[in-house]
Design a protein around this motif. Sequence first.
Motif, PDB file in Angstrom:
ATOM      1  N   LEU A  64       0.776  -1.264  -0.103  1.00  0.00           N
ATOM      2  CA  LEU A  64      -0.008  -0.064  -0.180  1.00  0.00           C
ATOM      3  C   LEU A  64       0.894   1.152   0.085  1.00  0.00           C
ATOM      4  O   LEU A  64       0.862   2.337  -0.873  1.00  0.00           O
ATOM      5  N   LEU A  65       1.895   1.280   0.637  1.00  0.00           N
ATOM      6  CA  LEU A  65       2.902   2.438   0.758  1.00  0.00           C
ATOM      7  C   LEU A  65       3.575   2.692  -0.471  1.00  0.00           C
ATOM      8  O   LEU A  65       3.769   3.731  -1.128  1.00  0.00           O
ATOM      9  N   GLU A  66       3.821   1.592  -1.029  1.00  0.00           N
ATOM     10  CA  GLU A  66       4.713   1.478  -2.163  1.00  0.00           C
ATOM     11  C   GLU A  66       4.101   2.063  -3.545  1.00  0.00           C
ATOM     12  O   GLU A  66       4.627   2.453  -4.141  1.00  0.00           O
ATOM     13  N   LEU A  67       2.924   1.453  -3.522  1.00  0.00           N
ATOM     14  CA  LEU A  67       2.043   1.585  -4.835  1.00  0.00           C
ATOM     15  C   LEU A  67       1.089   2.828  -4.573  1.00  0.00           C
ATOM     16  O   LEU A  67       0.575   3.264  -5.857  1.00  0.00           O
ATOM     17  N   LYS A  68       1.139   3.471  -3.681  1.00  0.00           N
ATOM     18  CA  LYS A  68       0.295   4.676  -3.530  1.00  0.00           C
ATOM     19  C   LYS A  68       0.603   5.750  -4.623  1.00  0.00           C
ATOM     20  O   LYS A  68       1.989   6.183  -4.467  1.00  0.00           O
ATOM     21  N   GLY A  69      -0.293   5.955  -5.616  1.00  0.00           N
ATOM     22  CA  GLY A  69      -0.103   7.030  -6.682  1.00  0.00           C
ATOM     23  C   GLY A  69       0.634   6.602  -7.761  1.00  0.00           C
ATOM     24  O   GLY A  69       1.173   7.281  -8.601  1.00  0.00           O
ATOM     25  N   LYS A  70       0.914   5.352  -7.808  1.00  0.00           N
ATOM     26  CA  LYS A  70       1.825   4.807  -8.968  1.00  0.00           C
ATOM     27  C   LYS A  70       1.042   3.980  -9.847  1.00  0.00           C
ATOM     28  O   LYS A  70       1.557   3.774 -10.853  1.00  0.00           O
ATOM     29  N   LEU A  71      -0.263   3.351  -9.525  1.00  0.00           N
ATOM     30  CA  LEU A  71      -0.903   2.910 -10.319  1.00  0.00           C
ATOM     31  C   LEU A  71      -1.730   3.961 -11.210  1.00  0.00           C
ATOM     32  O   LEU A  71      -2.330   4.807 -10.812  1.00  0.00           O
ATOM     33  N   ALA A  72      -2.472   3.321 -12.385  1.00  0.00           N
ATOM     34  CA  ALA A  72      -2.867   4.353 -13.216  1.00  0.00           C
ATOM     35  C   ALA A  72      -4.103   5.049 -12.489  1.00  0.00           C
ATOM     36  O   ALA A  72      -4.990   4.282 -11.748  1.00  0.00           O
TER      37      ALA A  72
END
Length: 174
Positions: free
Chosen positions: A107-115
Motif C-alpha cells: 500500500l505504501l509503495e504503490l500509492k500514487g503509482k497505479l493508473a
Amino acid sequence: MDVGGVGYEVDVPMSTFYNLPHLGERTTLHIHMVVREDAQLLYGFLTLEERETFRQLIRISGVGPRIALAVLSGMSAQELAQAVSQQQPGRLVKVPGIGKKTAERLLLELKGKLAPDLGVPAGSVVTSDAQADIVQALVALGYSDKDAAAAIKALPADIGVSDGIRAALKSLVK
C-alpha cells in the motif's frame, strides 16, 4: 504457447488463464521477460493494465514475480488500485502469500503509482484523504470495508481524521 512452431512456457495470473481461448486457437499476450543468469522467464497478460500493474509490483523490495502473480490472481488490477487508493490492507491480506507487513508495504509503495483511472470508482463514498484515512483506521480496528464505508457516509466532508474516527466509531457502536 506455440509461436511459429516454437514452444514457450509463459506464467500467467489466474485471471488471464481463465480467459485464454481453447487449445489451438490464436491469442495475444502482453509479455514481460525476465533474463537471469540461469533462466529466461516469460510472464504473460491479456491486458496492458495487468502487465503494468505486475511491473509496479515487482519493483517493490521483497516482491518477486511469484508474489506479483499471486496478487493478480487473487484480485484484478482495478481491485488492487482501489485497495491502494483507499489504503485497505485487509483486502491484500486475503491473497495467499501476503501477510500484514507485506500488505502494508504494498500500500505504501504503490500509492500514487497505479493508473489514476484505476483508483476509487465513481460514486465511491471516499472523497478526501481524511475520509480515506478514517476508512483505513476503521478497517485496521477490525470493521469490514462495508461498515467503514457506511460509517463515513454520515460524516461531514471537511471533518478531521481524529474527529472523524471518533464520530464513525460512535455511529458504529449504536
